[in-house]
Write a protein that holds these residues in place. Structure first.
Motif, PDB file in Angstrom:
ATOM      1  N   LEU A 140       0.822  -1.323   0.112  1.00  0.00           N
ATOM      2  CA  LEU A 140       0.086   0.065  -0.044  1.00  0.00           C
ATOM      3  C   LEU A 140       0.930   1.278  -0.064  1.00  0.00           C
ATOM      4  N   THR A 141       0.581   2.130  -0.847  1.00  0.00           N
ATOM      5  CA  THR A 141       1.233   3.420  -0.886  1.00  0.00           C
ATOM      6  C   THR A 141       0.187   4.645  -0.927  1.00  0.00           C
ATOM      7  N   HIS A 142       0.831   5.667  -0.310  1.00  0.00           N
ATOM      8  CA  HIS A 142      -0.226   6.954  -0.256  1.00  0.00           C
ATOM      9  C   HIS A 142       0.512   8.063  -0.990  1.00  0.00           C
ATOM     10  N   PRO A 143       0.731   8.275  -2.035  1.00  0.00           N
ATOM     11  CA  PRO A 143       1.295   9.362  -2.798  1.00  0.00           C
ATOM     12  C   PRO A 143       0.701  10.525  -2.554  1.00  0.00           C
ATOM     13  N   ILE A 144       1.641  11.619  -2.411  1.00  0.00           N
ATOM     14  CA  ILE A 144       1.211  12.822  -2.452  1.00  0.00           C
ATOM     15  C   ILE A 144       1.414  13.600  -3.851  1.00  0.00           C
ATOM     16  N   VAL A 145       0.555  14.336  -4.054  1.00  0.00           N
ATOM     17  CA  VAL A 145       0.461  14.763  -5.564  1.00  0.00           C
ATOM     18  C   VAL A 145       0.519  16.079  -5.899  1.00  0.00           C
ATOM     19  N   TYR A 146       0.960  16.707  -7.025  1.00  0.00           N
ATOM     20  CA  TYR A 146       0.660  17.885  -7.477  1.00  0.00           C
ATOM     21  C   TYR A 146      -0.555  18.082  -8.433  1.00  0.00           C
ATOM     22  N   VAL A 147      -1.362  19.053  -8.123  1.00  0.00           N
ATOM     23  CA  VAL A 147      -2.576  19.360  -9.127  1.00  0.00           C
ATOM     24  C   VAL A 147      -2.803  20.644  -9.551  1.00  0.00           C
ATOM     25  N   ILE A 148      -3.322  20.856 -10.632  1.00  0.00           N
ATOM     26  CA  ILE A 148      -3.231  22.083 -11.279  1.00  0.00           C
ATOM     27  C   ILE A 148      -4.636  22.689 -11.314  1.00  0.00           C
ATOM     28  N   ALA A 149      -4.777  24.066 -10.953  1.00  0.00           N
ATOM     29  CA  ALA A 149      -6.275  24.287 -11.046  1.00  0.00           C
ATOM     30  C   ALA A 149      -6.764  24.432 -12.336  1.00  0.00           C
ATOM     31  N   ALA A 150      -8.208  24.326 -12.574  1.00  0.00           N
ATOM     32  CA  ALA A 150      -8.584  24.327 -13.911  1.00  0.00           C
ATOM     33  C   ALA A 150      -8.634  25.758 -14.606  1.00  0.00           C
ATOM     34  N   ASP A 151      -8.570  26.943 -13.473  1.00  0.00           N
ATOM     35  CA  ASP A 151      -8.714  28.024 -14.144  1.00  0.00           C
ATOM     36  C   ASP A 151      -7.449  28.946 -14.102  1.00  0.00           C
ATOM     37  N   THR A 152      -6.061  28.033 -13.921  1.00  0.00           N
ATOM     38  CA  THR A 152      -5.036  28.877 -13.981  1.00  0.00           C
ATOM     39  C   THR A 152      -5.033  29.366 -15.327  1.00  0.00           C
ATOM     40  N   LYS A 153      -4.217  30.632 -15.279  1.00  0.00           N
ATOM     41  CA  LYS A 153      -4.119  31.573 -16.766  1.00  0.00           C
ATOM     42  C   LYS A 153      -3.187  30.735 -17.726  1.00  0.00           C
ATOM     43  N   GLU A 154      -2.293  30.095 -16.915  1.00  0.00           N
ATOM     44  CA  GLU A 154      -0.994  29.524 -17.696  1.00  0.00           C
ATOM     45  C   GLU A 154      -0.939  28.015 -17.448  1.00  0.00           C
ATOM     46  N   PRO A 155      -1.996  27.390 -17.968  1.00  0.00           N
ATOM     47  CA  PRO A 155      -1.695  25.909 -17.753  1.00  0.00           C
ATOM     48  C   PRO A 155      -0.520  25.196 -18.442  1.00  0.00           C
ATOM     49  N   GLU A 156      -0.057  25.858 -19.730  1.00  0.00           N
ATOM     50  CA  GLU A 156       1.053  25.068 -20.145  1.00  0.00           C
ATOM     51  C   GLU A 156       2.185  25.243 -19.298  1.00  0.00           C
ATOM     52  N   LEU A 157       2.512  26.456 -18.914  1.00  0.00           N
ATOM     53  CA  LEU A 157       3.704  26.817 -18.366  1.00  0.00           C
ATOM     54  C   LEU A 157       3.677  26.171 -16.910  1.00  0.00           C
ATOM     55  N   THR A 158       2.412  26.103 -16.274  1.00  0.00           N
ATOM     56  CA  THR A 158       2.316  25.406 -14.772  1.00  0.00           C
ATOM     57  C   THR A 158       2.704  23.837 -14.953  1.00  0.00           C
ATOM     58  N   VAL A 159       2.282  23.285 -16.354  1.00  0.00           N
ATOM     59  CA  VAL A 159       2.651  21.778 -16.592  1.00  0.00           C
ATOM     60  C   VAL A 159       3.840  21.730 -16.843  1.00  0.00           C
ATOM     61  N   ARG A 160       4.644  22.483 -17.463  1.00  0.00           N
ATOM     62  CA  ARG A 160       6.034  22.473 -17.811  1.00  0.00           C
ATOM     63  C   ARG A 160       6.962  22.617 -16.275  1.00  0.00           C
ATOM     64  N   LEU A 161       6.418  23.653 -15.280  1.00  0.00           N
ATOM     65  CA  LEU A 161       7.073  23.882 -14.213  1.00  0.00           C
ATOM     66  C   LEU A 161       7.009  22.664 -13.269  1.00  0.00           C
ATOM     67  N   LEU A 162       5.952  21.798 -13.120  1.00  0.00           N
ATOM     68  CA  LEU A 162       5.710  20.902 -12.515  1.00  0.00           C
ATOM     69  C   LEU A 162       6.327  19.428 -13.021  1.00  0.00           C
ATOM     70  N   GLY A 163       6.541  19.739 -14.368  1.00  0.00           N
ATOM     71  CA  GLY A 163       7.328  18.558 -14.887  1.00  0.00           C
ATOM     72  C   GLY A 163       8.801  18.866 -14.428  1.00  0.00           C
ATOM     73  N   HIS A 164       9.443  19.903 -14.469  1.00  0.00           N
ATOM     74  CA  HIS A 164      10.532  20.097 -14.114  1.00  0.00           C
ATOM     75  C   HIS A 164      10.924  19.858 -12.403  1.00  0.00           C
ATOM     76  N   ALA A 165       9.659  20.069 -11.895  1.00  0.00           N
ATOM     77  CA  ALA A 165       9.661  19.989 -10.437  1.00  0.00           C
ATOM     78  C   ALA A 165       9.825  18.175 -10.126  1.00  0.00           C
ATOM     79  N   SER A 166       9.368  17.493 -11.235  1.00  0.00           N
ATOM     80  CA  SER A 166       9.373  16.034 -11.154  1.00  0.00           C
ATOM     81  C   SER A 166      10.755  15.472 -11.750  1.00  0.00           C
ATOM     82  N   ALA A 167      11.683  15.956 -11.765  1.00  0.00           N
ATOM     83  CA  ALA A 167      13.016  15.777 -12.178  1.00  0.00           C
ATOM     84  C   ALA A 167      13.406  14.604 -11.377  1.00  0.00           C
ATOM     85  N   ALA A 168      14.240  13.710 -11.904  1.00  0.00           N
ATOM     86  CA  ALA A 168      14.785  12.636 -10.930  1.00  0.00           C
ATOM     87  C   ALA A 168      15.655  12.981  -9.892  1.00  0.00           C
TER      88      ALA A 168
END
Length: 457
Positions: free
Chosen positions: A337-365
């Protein structure tokens, strides 16, 4: 300030007109635009790099934007919540979104994401995840299950854990089991050969043949760990099509039956749920119990520094070990059993693409490993196993294999309440007030009368 640079045609015109020329360049230079992205994070001393890695990721994203010739630069603003736990934090944030003040992204326990999705507060990420395989393509496939709602993916796994049965090899050998039997238990469990009832049998022999007082100990309060037993007996607790809570009477009774047999055989103490957490740990780590059902982080945070268990890998496995949650019958499937903590992006963020890319870099190994090795959490990518720091933290490296068989709490905001009802059923069994079937009936009756949209089979 906007700086202008002139091409050769403009210079020629200026020269012909007798004007003076200030400077020369080949192309226009645009004004730099700072994009502020707000991150909601609870004040959590056990995981400071959850937000910290997002701040670091902004530096990497900004270098990428500069190389692309983009005028945009990202600045992360962390908004901290004083909530004591992830449930309280999620409830606070739902209220904030409800009045239109939500952040661009937030950190949450995975089981809450569908509550945000149902209210329209979470961004669907499937297309973005497919678009950026360099960021998300190697995240363990099993972890994505924790980030899904019935219609798609709404979060990015940030870390993981592993829960297991720790066991005391010295006590098992003292009870008469030979070294080959003791050392083969992890492999037998993963192959489906070792069963849940065999754990009780081993624990019973330890209690009967040694001075150890306890066979199996588990946490003394509501929490995820014992849900692993319910998972082993087939309880998933959520309907995959609707996302509603699902209770199956026979499977509940089967899981409760394991606890009932443990208490009746003198293996699980009748007062387990009345004991103190530290007292339970002490009983196991001081050699007074055969098994301890808990999580991998307990080694680095308690077992090594407080009780002096050997930190050297070879020395540890000489006298201690762990197994996954065994199958209920031979040939069945083991569980963790695992209990991940997750990153979530708000549906109404004005910069969804940038936010996704930001969290992509935050997920770097490398950034995720910074978090993993300092907090004893499992990484999210297999390439982290190649990091010398992760390899040195051998409990993490060894426990990562359990992610292949791991289960998750259901992504339903009501599960916390349901878990409280399940725990009350366990208390009833261990105190002798309820049978396994009565506990199953109690859970179904209580959940059906106090929770919404519960499916019963």
């Amino acid at each position: 300030m906007i700086h202008w640079k002139f091409g050769t045609a403009a210079l020629l015109s200026a020269a012909l007109a007798g004007g003076s020329v200030v400077f020369l360049a080949a192309k226009p230079l645009f004004a730099q635009e700072t994009v502020k992205l707000e991150l909601w994070s609870r004040q959590d001393p056990s995981g400071p790099l959850r937000p910290g890695n997002v701040v670091k990721a902004a530096e990497r994203l900004n270098k990428e934007l500069e190389a692309e010739g983009s005028p945009k630069r990202v600045e992360v603003v962390v908004r901290e919540s004083p909530a004591k736990g992830f449930d309280d934090d999620a409830l606070q944030l739902l209220k904030v979104f409800g009045v239109g003040e939500g952040p661009d992204m937030f950190i949450a326990a995975h089981e809450w994401i569908c509550a945000f999705q149902e209210d329209g507060f979470a961004l669907k990420l499937d297309d973005y995840i497919a678009k950026y395989p360099q960021h998300f393509g190697t995240i363990f496939p099993s972890l994505w299950s924790s980030a899904k709602c019935p219609d798609g993916t709404y979060a990015i796994p940030q870390d993981a854990e592993a829960r297991m049965f720790f066991y005391n090899k010295k006590l098992l050998r003292e009870a008469g089991y030979d070294a080959a039997f003791v050392d083969s238990m992890p492999e037998r469990t993963l192959s489906g050969d070792l069963t849940m009832d065999e754990v009780l049998d081993i624990a019973k022999k330890v209690v009967d043949k040694t001075k150890a007082q306890y066979g199996v100990l588990h946490r003394p309060n509501k929490g995820p760990d014992y849900i692993m037993v319910f998972n082993a007996y087939g309880n998933e607790f959520v309907d995959p099509q609707s996302g509603k809570l699902l209770l199956e009477r026979d499977k509940l009774a089967a899981a409760f039956g394991w606890f009932e047999r443990g208490v009746k055989n003198g293996v699980i103490p009748a007062n387990n749920t009345a004991m103190e957490f530290d007292a339970l740990r002490k009983e196991f780590y001081s050699g007074n119990a055969a098994f301890w059902m808990y999580g991998i982080w307990d080694l680095g945070s308690v077992a090594f520094p407080t009780y002096g268990l050997p930190q050297d890998e070879r020395a540890f496995f000489a006298d201690w070990g762990w197994i996954a949650g065994p199958a209920p019958k031979k040939g069945g499937s083991p569980v963790s059993l695992t209990h991940p903590i997750v990153y979530v992006i708000a549906a109404d963020t004005k910069e969804p693409e940038l936010t996704v890319r930001l969290l992509g870099h935050a997920s770097a190994a490398d950034l995720n490993t910074d978090h993993a090795v300092t907090t004893t959490h499992l990484g999210i990518k297999p390439e982290q196993l190649e990091d010398p720091r992760y390899a040195k933290a051998w409990p993490l490296a060894r426990a990562t294999e359990l992610l292949k068989i791991t289960k998750f709490l259901p992504n339903n905001a009501q599960f916390g309440d349901l878990n409280g009802i399940i725990y009350a059923g366990m208390q009833g069994i261990e105190s002798g007030r309820l049978s396994a079937q009565q506990a199953a009936d109690f859970v179904i009756e209580e959940a059906s009368s106090t929770l919404e949209d519960v499916i019963v089979k």
